[in-house]
Design a protein around this motif. Structure first.
Motif, PDB file in Angstrom:
ATOM      1  N   MET A  48      33.196  41.842  32.371  1.00 52.87           N
ATOM      2  CA  MET A  48      32.874  42.016  33.743  1.00 52.87           C
ATOM      3  C   MET A  48      33.152  43.079  34.662  1.00 52.87           C
ATOM      4  SD  MET A  48      30.842  38.370  35.083  1.00 52.87           S
ATOM      5  CE  MET A  48      30.703  39.307  36.818  1.00 52.87           C
ATOM      6  N   LYS A  49      32.451  43.789  35.679  1.00 53.55           N
ATOM      7  CA  LYS A  49      33.197  44.843  36.365  1.00 53.55           C
ATOM      8  C   LYS A  49      32.676  44.237  37.769  1.00 53.55           C
ATOM      9  CE  LYS A  49      33.555  48.925  33.967  1.00 53.55           C
ATOM     10  NZ  LYS A  49      33.278  50.469  34.024  1.00 53.55           N
ATOM     11  N   SER A  50      33.429  44.420  38.722  1.00 53.65           N
ATOM     12  CA  SER A  50      33.285  44.225  39.909  1.00 53.65           C
ATOM     13  C   SER A  50      33.707  45.489  41.029  1.00 53.65           C
ATOM     14  CB  SER A  50      33.746  43.003  40.448  1.00 53.65           C
ATOM     15  OG  SER A  50      35.217  43.013  40.305  1.00 53.65           O
ATOM     16  N   LEU A  51      33.143  45.691  42.078  1.00 53.29           N
ATOM     17  CA  LEU A  51      33.209  46.904  42.878  1.00 53.29           C
ATOM     18  C   LEU A  51      34.586  46.539  43.912  1.00 53.29           C
ATOM     19  CD1 LEU A  51      32.075  49.599  43.400  1.00 53.29           C
ATOM     20  CD2 LEU A  51      30.885  48.630  45.425  1.00 53.29           C
ATOM     21  N   VAL A  52      35.562  47.335  43.577  1.00 52.68           N
ATOM     22  CA  VAL A  52      36.999  47.202  44.588  1.00 52.68           C
ATOM     23  C   VAL A  52      37.346  47.925  45.410  1.00 52.68           C
ATOM     24  CG1 VAL A  52      39.480  46.505  44.361  1.00 52.68           C
ATOM     25  CG2 VAL A  52      38.049  45.363  42.559  1.00 52.68           C
ATOM     26  N   ALA A  71      34.653  50.891  40.506  1.00 55.55           N
ATOM     27  CA  ALA A  71      34.211  49.660  39.721  1.00 55.55           C
ATOM     28  C   ALA A  71      35.123  49.445  38.503  1.00 55.55           C
ATOM     29  CB  ALA A  71      32.839  50.015  39.085  1.00 55.55           C
ATOM     30  N   VAL A  72      35.735  48.378  38.530  1.00 54.91           N
ATOM     31  CA  VAL A  72      36.825  48.044  37.927  1.00 54.91           C
ATOM     32  C   VAL A  72      36.623  46.686  36.972  1.00 54.91           C
ATOM     33  CG1 VAL A  72      38.628  49.131  39.281  1.00 54.91           C
ATOM     34  CG2 VAL A  72      38.311  46.531  39.282  1.00 54.91           C
ATOM     35  N   PRO A  73      36.746  46.684  35.731  1.00 56.45           N
ATOM     36  CA  PRO A  73      36.714  45.332  34.664  1.00 56.45           C
ATOM     37  C   PRO A  73      37.520  44.240  35.522  1.00 56.45           C
ATOM     38  CG  PRO A  73      37.258  47.336  33.589  1.00 56.45           C
ATOM     39  CD  PRO A  73      37.342  47.678  34.817  1.00 56.45           C
ATOM     40  N   ASP A  74      37.086  42.965  35.377  1.00 52.50           N
ATOM     41  CA  ASP A  74      37.718  41.879  36.160  1.00 52.50           C
ATOM     42  C   ASP A  74      39.324  41.754  35.158  1.00 52.50           C
ATOM     43  OD1 ASP A  74      35.609  41.431  37.665  1.00 52.50           O
ATOM     44  OD2 ASP A  74      35.101  39.650  36.603  1.00 52.50           O
ATOM     45  N   ASN A  75      39.387  42.220  34.161  1.00 51.18           N
ATOM     46  CA  ASN A  75      40.314  42.007  33.221  1.00 51.18           C
ATOM     47  C   ASN A  75      41.435  43.374  33.349  1.00 51.18           C
ATOM     48  OD1 ASN A  75      39.324  43.711  31.565  1.00 51.18           O
ATOM     49  ND2 ASN A  75      39.738  42.608  29.716  1.00 51.18           N
ATOM     50  N   LEU A  76      41.235  44.027  34.472  1.00 47.40           N
ATOM     51  CA  LEU A  76      42.078  45.333  34.314  1.00 47.40           C
ATOM     52  C   LEU A  76      43.375  45.075  35.033  1.00 47.40           C
ATOM     53  CD1 LEU A  76      42.102  48.458  33.781  1.00 47.40           C
ATOM     54  CD2 LEU A  76      41.079  48.820  35.872  1.00 47.40           C
ATOM     55  N   LEU A  77      44.255  45.289  34.712  1.00 46.77           N
ATOM     56  CA  LEU A  77      45.748  45.119  35.258  1.00 46.77           C
ATOM     57  C   LEU A  77      45.896  46.237  36.332  1.00 46.77           C
ATOM     58  CD1 LEU A  77      47.882  44.055  32.129  1.00 46.77           C
ATOM     59  CD2 LEU A  77      47.315  42.667  34.339  1.00 46.77           C
ATOM     60  N   MET A 132      52.973  43.638  23.977  1.00 43.39           N
ATOM     61  CA  MET A 132      51.935  42.686  24.499  1.00 43.39           C
ATOM     62  C   MET A 132      50.383  43.276  24.128  1.00 43.39           C
ATOM     63  SD  MET A 132      52.483  40.351  26.552  1.00 43.39           S
ATOM     64  CE  MET A 132      54.084  39.611  27.395  1.00 43.39           C
ATOM     65  N   GLU A 133      49.523  42.496  23.939  1.00 46.73           N
ATOM     66  CA  GLU A 133      48.337  43.123  23.769  1.00 46.73           C
ATOM     67  C   GLU A 133      47.420  43.246  25.073  1.00 46.73           C
ATOM     68  OE1 GLU A 133      47.082  43.454  20.707  1.00 46.73           O
ATOM     69  OE2 GLU A 133      49.191  42.971  20.211  1.00 46.73           O
ATOM     70  N   PRO A 134      46.179  44.012  25.209  1.00 44.01           N
ATOM     71  CA  PRO A 134      45.492  44.027  26.258  1.00 44.01           C
ATOM     72  C   PRO A 134      44.842  42.555  26.628  1.00 44.01           C
ATOM     73  CG  PRO A 134      44.639  45.469  24.505  1.00 44.01           C
ATOM     74  CD  PRO A 134      45.822  44.834  23.898  1.00 44.01           C
ATOM     75  N   LEU A 135      44.731  42.304  27.847  1.00 41.14           N
ATOM     76  CA  LEU A 135      43.949  41.216  28.393  1.00 41.14           C
ATOM     77  C   LEU A 135      42.651  41.084  27.530  1.00 41.14           C
ATOM     78  CD1 LEU A 135      44.719  40.986  32.323  1.00 41.14           C
ATOM     79  CD2 LEU A 135      45.582  39.377  30.551  1.00 41.14           C
ATOM     80  N   PRO A 136      42.267  40.001  27.353  1.00 45.13           N
ATOM     81  CA  PRO A 136      40.991  39.571  26.743  1.00 45.13           C
ATOM     82  C   PRO A 136      40.004  39.643  27.805  1.00 45.13           C
ATOM     83  CG  PRO A 136      42.128  37.629  27.170  1.00 45.13           C
ATOM     84  CD  PRO A 136      43.003  38.907  27.313  1.00 45.13           C
ATOM     85  N   ASP A 137      38.862  39.831  27.568  1.00 43.60           N
ATOM     86  CA  ASP A 137      37.722  40.021  28.415  1.00 43.60           C
ATOM     87  C   ASP A 137      37.490  38.583  28.926  1.00 43.60           C
ATOM     88  OD1 ASP A 137      36.902  42.817  28.306  1.00 43.60           O
ATOM     89  OD2 ASP A 137      35.618  42.314  26.659  1.00 43.60           O
ATOM     90  N   PHE A 138      37.220  38.691  30.464  1.00 46.48           N
ATOM     91  CA  PHE A 138      36.793  37.446  31.067  1.00 46.48           C
ATOM     92  C   PHE A 138      36.050  37.771  32.449  1.00 46.48           C
ATOM     93  CE2 PHE A 138      41.508  38.373  31.948  1.00 46.48           C
ATOM     94  CZ  PHE A 138      41.273  38.677  33.442  1.00 46.48           C
ATOM     95  N   GLN A 139      35.486  36.916  33.071  1.00 44.45           N
ATOM     96  CA  GLN A 139      35.062  37.016  34.474  1.00 44.45           C
ATOM     97  C   GLN A 139      35.975  36.359  35.317  1.00 44.45           C
ATOM     98  OE1 GLN A 139      31.466  35.032  35.459  1.00 44.45           O
ATOM     99  NE2 GLN A 139      31.827  33.158  34.168  1.00 44.45           N
ATOM    100  N   LEU A 140      36.216  37.096  36.451  1.00 46.63           N
ATOM    101  CA  LEU A 140      36.911  36.582  37.339  1.00 46.63           C
ATOM    102  C   LEU A 140      36.210  36.044  38.545  1.00 46.63           C
ATOM    103  CD1 LEU A 140      40.091  36.426  38.313  1.00 46.63           C
ATOM    104  CD2 LEU A 140      39.713  38.386  39.521  1.00 46.63           C
ATOM    105  N   LEU A 141      36.427  34.768  38.748  1.00 48.56           N
ATOM    106  CA  LEU A 141      35.708  34.039  39.943  1.00 48.56           C
ATOM    107  C   LEU A 141      36.684  33.754  41.064  1.00 48.56           C
ATOM    108  CD1 LEU A 141      33.730  31.268  37.983  1.00 48.56           C
ATOM    109  CD2 LEU A 141      32.774  33.646  38.531  1.00 48.56           C
ATOM    110  N   LYS A 142      36.166  33.589  42.303  1.00 53.40           N
ATOM    111  CA  LYS A 142      37.011  33.411  43.497  1.00 53.40           C
ATOM    112  C   LYS A 142      36.325  32.448  44.362  1.00 53.40           C
ATOM    113  CE  LYS A 142      39.501  37.771  44.019  1.00 53.40           C
ATOM    114  NZ  LYS A 142      39.841  38.706  44.927  1.00 53.40           N
ATOM    115  N   PRO A 143      36.420  31.011  43.995  1.00 50.87           N
ATOM    116  CA  PRO A 143      35.915  30.142  44.686  1.00 50.87           C
ATOM    117  C   PRO A 143      36.565  30.034  45.986  1.00 50.87           C
ATOM    118  CG  PRO A 143      37.217  29.056  43.018  1.00 50.87           C
ATOM    119  CD  PRO A 143      37.046  30.572  42.857  1.00 50.87           C
ATOM    120  N   ARG A 144      35.834  29.512  47.092  1.00 51.92           N
ATOM    121  CA  ARG A 144      36.450  29.280  48.611  1.00 51.92           C
ATOM    122  C   ARG A 144      36.882  27.953  48.861  1.00 51.92           C
ATOM    123  NH1 ARG A 144      37.440  34.334  51.096  1.00 51.92           N
ATOM    124  NH2 ARG A 144      36.243  35.870  49.649  1.00 51.92           N
ATOM    125  N   SER A 145      36.457  27.007  47.980  1.00 55.10           N
ATOM    126  CA  SER A 145      36.831  25.363  48.224  1.00 55.10           C
ATOM    127  C   SER A 145      37.386  24.804  46.963  1.00 55.10           C
ATOM    128  CB  SER A 145      35.679  24.814  48.738  1.00 55.10           C
ATOM    129  OG  SER A 145      34.594  24.577  47.826  1.00 55.10           O
TER     130      SER A 145
END
Lengths: 160, 323
Positions: free
Chosen positions: A1-5, A17-23, B1-14
């Motif tokens: 997934m990408k998001s606008l940063v 727009a960067v992938p969520d897993n981009l360091l 080190m390998e690249p990070l796997p694909d994931f979605q990043l969530l940012k909950p507020r609570s």
């Protein structure tokens, strides 16, 4: 997934727009071509990838780009102005704080973070602030001297 | 080190949002400072499809006086904890433990909750994917044999968080939030002596905060042994809390990390009450020897780590007696 940063890198506003897993390390090096920041151990053990986030040292190999949205990122490229080295860079040059040079960008950014909150650190404070940065060449003596020289008053007196 | 796997990043507020997001996927993980998790993800140790960034939840970042003690949000950074005046004054073992975790750049982002929930470590587990494959994997991940104890039906990977023993000798209570509501338990009960499922937490549960009672005259300290003093995980770490009764022991609590799959608070120390310092040190030595069960989980031998644990524990007791 990408998001606008949105963030600022070396004073310039960016929106990517960067992938969520981009360091952050890969964003700086591969997207912005700011290759001064080095990839060392790549696992948070050597400090070569240290950059400043909101003025404080951070390991860019352990930081997600999306996690620094809205923040100010500074890399080694931000220090020299108009072709002139910063005082800290000049001190590393004159005191032979760099040998192979690979750890130097991270070392200088960690030291820069220290000097911004403590303009006149003791040797113990310098060593503590650089404890997470590995150098395999210098034995650290010349690095500590470089940081001391950068914050020495013009009369050359340094704290010990 | 390998690249990070694909994931979605969530940012909950609570906390409630975070717990709901965690319950929605078996492969979701909470992300705090990320100093251990991101490195482990890159080593292929953890399967993940969602990371839940806890950085934007105000409740987790609160730190301050509570009742007659202190309440520490799980999202408080180790740098903040080590510098907090009440922690440094009343719970010195905790301040010392926090100030000694990894390097300064780690402590600036690493959190209390992250250190308490730190994945267990072993020389057969914290390796690259190809190294582990070349050694037929291990019981903790993808294998059927524990490489440390070949006939064991459990994993012996060692817990290595520094804060847990320091919090345990001060009687910390853990506050936990889950899909079914909140619960609390003594911190020691958060852990199991099994290197794989080392936390008594349901998958959807989140450590929210720690509460410490008033220090009440306890003197405490924390000390550890590690290879590279600037950054490494502890080979062994010991926290001691002592209440003196004149020249005798009033109360003594000792806990260790880096030795077993859980932080270990040594049992039976009530017998030390009323003893002189020297008599207590002899009995303490025996009690610790009986209870330490460390295995060859590190490159440094278990025998050395065992002796080091005894030395550090007794040295701390002597130091606190003299303080």
């Amino acid at each position: 997934m990408k998001s606008l940063v949105r963030l600022r890198v070396n004073g310039i506003a960016r929106e990517d727009a960067v992938p969520d897993n981009l360091l952050l390390l890969d964003y700086l090096r591969e997207t912005l071509y700011l290759t001064g920041t080095k990839q060392g151990c790549d696992g948070g053990e050597c400090g070569a990838c240290t950059v400043l986030v909101d003025g404080k040292p951070r390991l860019s190999c352990l930081t997600l780009t999306a996690a620094v949205a809205g923040r100010e990122v500074e890399t080694i490229e931000s220090l020299a102005r108009n072709g002139r080295l910063s005082r800290l860079q000049q001190a590393f040059h004159e005191k032979l704080g760099a040998q192979c040079g690979y750890c130097t960008p991270g070392m200088i950014m960690a030291a820069e973070g220290l000097l911004r909150k403590n303009a006149s650190p003791s040797v113990a404070e310098i060593r503590a602030a650089l404890a997470g940065n590995l150098c395999r060449c210098t034995g650290y003596v010349k690095i500590v001297e470089s940081v001391q020289a950068a914050c020495a008053p013009p009369n050359g007196v340094t704290r010990t | 080190m390998e690249p990070l796997p694909d994931f979605q990043l969530l940012k909950p507020r609570s906390v409630a949002e975070a717990v709901t997001a965690r319950a929605a996927s078996a492969h979701a993980r909470f992300l705090a400072g990320g100093t251990d998790l991101l490195a482990n993800l890159r080593s292929g140790l953890i399967e993940v499809d969602t990371l839940i960034d806890l950085g934007a939840i105000p409740e987790l970042h609160r730190l301050g006086a509570h009742a007659d003690g202190i309440r520490i949000g799980a999202g408080v950074t180790l740098e903040e904890l080590a510098a907090h005046p009440q922690v440094a004054r009343d719970y010195p073992a905790l301040a010392q433990a926090a100030a000694g975790v990894a390097g300064p750049t780690h402590r600036a982002v690493a959190t209390v909750g992250g250190n308490l929930c730190l994945d267990t470590r072993c020389r057969f587990y914290n390796q690259s994917e190809w190294w582990r494959a070349g050694n037929q994997h291990c019981l903790k991940l993808a294998g059927d044999t524990c490489r440390v104890a070949l006939k064991a039906d459990r994993c012996y990977a060692a817990f290595s968080g520094d804060l847990a023993p320091a919090l345990m000798v001060h009687g910390a209570i853990a506050e936990i939030a889950g899909a079914q509501g909140r619960r609390e338990l003594p911190l020691g009960e958060l852990y199991t002596d099994e290197g794989r499922a080392y936390l008594n937490l349901a998958p959807h549960e989140l450590l929210v905060a720690l509460r410490l009672p008033a220090a009440g005259g306890l003197r405490s300290g924390y000390e550890k042994i590690r290879i590279r003093a600037a950054i490494d995980f502890p080979l062994t770490g010991v926290a001691v809390a002592l209440r003196r009764d004149g020249e005798r022991v009033g109360e003594l609590c000792v806990a260790a990390t880096g030795t077993e799959s859980r932080p270990l608070r040594f049992a039976g120390l009530e017998v030390l009450q009323g003893m002189t310092r020297d008599a207590a040190l002899v009995t303490l030595d025996k009690l610790i020897r009986k209870q330490l069960g460390m295995m060859e989980t590190h490159l440094v031998s278990a025998g050395y780590r065992r002796r080091a644990t005894l030395v550090v524990a007794k040295r701390l007791v002597q130091r606190l007696f003299a303080a």
